[in-house]
Design an enzyme around this catalytic site. Sequence first.
Site, PDB file in Angstrom:
ATOM      1  N   GLU A  74       0.811  -1.224   0.000  1.00 18.36           N
ATOM      2  CA  GLU A  74       0.000   0.000   0.000  1.00 18.36           C
ATOM      3  C   GLU A  74       0.837   1.263   0.000  1.00 18.36           C
ATOM      4  O   GLU A  74       0.594   2.169  -0.787  1.00 18.36           O
ATOM      5  CB  GLU A  74      -0.945   0.048   1.219  1.00 18.36           C
ATOM      6  CG  GLU A  74      -1.738   1.354   1.219  1.00 18.36           C
ATOM      7  CD  GLU A  74      -2.696   1.537   2.376  1.00 18.36           C
ATOM      8  OE1 GLU A  74      -2.646   0.767   3.350  1.00 18.36           O
ATOM      9  OE2 GLU A  74      -3.503   2.480   2.280  1.00 18.36           O
ATOM     10  N   ASP A  94      -0.196  -5.085   3.256  1.00 16.14           N
ATOM     11  CA  ASP A  94      -0.766  -3.921   3.937  1.00 16.14           C
ATOM     12  C   ASP A  94      -0.099  -3.878   5.310  1.00 16.14           C
ATOM     13  O   ASP A  94      -0.358  -4.719   6.167  1.00 16.14           O
ATOM     14  CB  ASP A  94      -2.289  -4.067   4.062  1.00 16.14           C
ATOM     15  CG  ASP A  94      -2.938  -2.765   4.514  1.00 16.14           C
ATOM     16  OD1 ASP A  94      -2.238  -1.935   5.129  1.00 16.14           O
ATOM     17  OD2 ASP A  94      -4.143  -2.586   4.252  1.00 16.14           O
ATOM     18  N   ILE A  96      -0.265  -1.862   7.893  1.00 17.12           N
ATOM     19  CA  ILE A  96      -1.273  -1.747   8.963  1.00 17.12           C
ATOM     20  C   ILE A  96      -2.621  -1.590   8.273  1.00 17.12           C
ATOM     21  O   ILE A  96      -2.857  -0.586   7.590  1.00 17.12           O
ATOM     22  CB  ILE A  96      -1.038  -0.527   9.887  1.00 17.12           C
ATOM     23  CG1 ILE A  96       0.320  -0.619  10.597  1.00 17.12           C
ATOM     24  CG2 ILE A  96      -2.176  -0.426  10.921  1.00 17.12           C
ATOM     25  CD1 ILE A  96       0.630   0.578  11.507  1.00 17.12           C
ATOM     26  N   ASP A  97      -3.474  -2.579   8.394  1.00 22.12           N
ATOM     27  CA  ASP A  97      -4.838  -2.392   7.918  1.00 22.12           C
ATOM     28  C   ASP A  97      -5.635  -1.893   9.116  1.00 22.12           C
ATOM     29  O   ASP A  97      -5.684  -2.551  10.156  1.00 22.12           O
ATOM     30  CB  ASP A  97      -5.428  -3.704   7.371  1.00 22.12           C
ATOM     31  CG  ASP A  97      -6.795  -3.460   6.742  1.00 22.12           C
ATOM     32  OD1 ASP A  97      -6.892  -2.528   5.914  1.00 22.12           O
ATOM     33  OD2 ASP A  97      -7.745  -4.174   7.090  1.00 22.12           O
ATOM     34  N   THR A  99      -5.475   1.878   9.730  1.00 26.83           N
ATOM     35  CA  THR A  99      -4.621   2.985  10.194  1.00 26.83           C
ATOM     36  C   THR A  99      -5.411   3.980  11.041  1.00 26.83           C
ATOM     37  O   THR A  99      -4.895   4.507  12.033  1.00 26.83           O
ATOM     38  CB  THR A  99      -3.950   3.689   8.994  1.00 26.83           C
ATOM     39  OG1 THR A  99      -3.066   2.750   8.383  1.00 26.83           O
ATOM     40  CG2 THR A  99      -3.151   4.902   9.425  1.00 26.83           C
ATOM     41  N   ASP A 228      -5.782  -4.888   0.927  1.00 33.75           N
ATOM     42  CA  ASP A 228      -6.747  -5.080   2.018  1.00 33.75           C
ATOM     43  C   ASP A 228      -7.273  -6.518   2.029  1.00 33.75           C
ATOM     44  O   ASP A 228      -7.697  -7.015   3.066  1.00 33.75           O
ATOM     45  CB  ASP A 228      -7.972  -4.165   1.835  1.00 33.75           C
ATOM     46  CG  ASP A 228      -7.637  -2.690   1.784  1.00 33.75           C
ATOM     47  OD1 ASP A 228      -6.938  -2.221   2.686  1.00 33.75           O
ATOM     48  OD2 ASP A 228      -8.091  -2.003   0.836  1.00 33.75           O
TER      49      ASP A 228
HETATM   50  C1  IPD Z   1      -8.747   0.768   5.147  1.00 32.82           C
HETATM   51  C2  IPD Z   1      -9.518  -0.140   6.076  1.00 32.82           C
HETATM   52  C3  IPD Z   1     -10.964   0.265   6.104  1.00 32.82           C
HETATM   53  C4  IPD Z   1     -11.588   0.304   4.712  1.00 32.82           C
HETATM   54  C5  IPD Z   1     -10.770   1.184   3.775  1.00 32.82           C
HETATM   55  C6  IPD Z   1      -9.311   0.735   3.762  1.00 32.82           C
HETATM   56  P1  IPD Z   1      -6.150   1.164   5.726  1.00 32.82           P
HETATM   57  O1  IPD Z   1      -7.382   0.330   5.079  1.00 32.82           O
HETATM   58  O2  IPD Z   1      -9.429  -1.484   5.676  1.00 32.82           O
HETATM   59  O3  IPD Z   1     -11.712  -0.642   6.885  1.00 32.82           O
HETATM   60  O4  IPD Z   1     -12.899   0.813   4.802  1.00 32.82           O
HETATM   61  O5  IPD Z   1     -11.305   1.125   2.466  1.00 32.82           O
HETATM   62  O6  IPD Z   1      -8.577   1.593   2.932  1.00 32.82           O
HETATM   63  O7  IPD Z   1      -6.016   2.437   4.932  1.00 32.82           O
HETATM   64  O8  IPD Z   1      -6.460   1.402   7.160  1.00 32.82           O
HETATM   65  O9  IPD Z   1      -5.011   0.248   5.491  1.00 32.82           O
HETATM   66 CA    CA Z   2      -5.913  -1.453   4.251  1.00 34.62          CA
HETATM   67 CA    CA Z   3      -2.833   0.216   5.458  1.00 38.26          CA
HETATM   68 CA    CA Z   4      -4.436   3.527   4.036  1.00 39.06          CA
END
Ligand code: IPD
Ligand code: CA
Ligand code: CA
Ligand code: CA
Length: 283
Positions: A74, A94, A96-97, A99, A228
Amino acid sequence: AEFLHPDEQKFFDVALGLVQTAGRLVRDAFDTPTSVVMIKSSSTDLVTETDQAVEKMLIDGLSKAFPDHKFIGEESVSGGAKIEFTDAPTWIIDPIDGTTNFVHRIPMIAICVGLTIKKQLRAGIVFNPITRELYTAQTGRGAFKNGFPIHVSNNKTINTSVLCASMGIHNVKAMGGKWLEMAQSNIRKQIEAGVRGHRSFGSAAINMIMVSQGCVDAYVEYGLHAWDMAAPAVVLLEAGGVMFDPSGSDFNLMGRKILCAATKELAMEISSKLTHADFEPEA
Ligand code: IPD
Ligand code: CA
Ligand code: CA
Ligand code: CA
């Protein structure tokens, strides 16, 4: 199940070691929040120094061990750049999913490392370093939480289901008012169809994990990226779950949307209730 590559087990073992090290980094930063928060496209789209450091650490470690492998991460994909997805062993990362959860100190975050070979999903590691829940799966070999097998529920109907339906607030913004209307009307339609409850955990990976371990019965989201979905997708499939495009057609890892469920019957019932749209935002 056959491995597509003779070294697949080694790929998985090296990745798992790196994810565990990355977990310590994220846990330290969570406990002592010193890492600088930066805004990407808007105030709903954040990145921290920890996201960047973890992604770099994972890619450095994996490319040192496997110099011919490719990466889709990402924080390394620069704004709008076309993602190159090839037959080579490819790590989809990813760091940190969740963030926003990380920045707000909500302990629902996941380090996600997925592996594809010949564009096929082969392995997934999803680690919440705060709760120390480690989910792992290799194609054909089952899905595990901290080493113990996990399985989806056997729920087949909406009215006995808890659904996860996230709007992805920055996606709603990116797509404008029409998109907001669609997201709202889809949630309304699920309520009218008699869903037992709604949840959303702020991390696509954790949403998918909740389906994988049978807590939640299905999850729909538009606007997601490959990073994701890749790692938790392997866990979900190996836990017996199903994955489709929300329209009910085949799932596409690069398609930016997902409908996953415990059973095909439930997935199809949900799909038939929703309004569908393509997701082709600028950013
Ligand atoms: C997000 C999270 C969130 C989702 C967003 C993603 P991130 O990833 O998974 O739940 O609704 O579309 O972008 O940016 O925290 O890695
Ligand atoms: Ca993510
Ligand atoms: Ca992320
Ligand atoms: Ca992100």
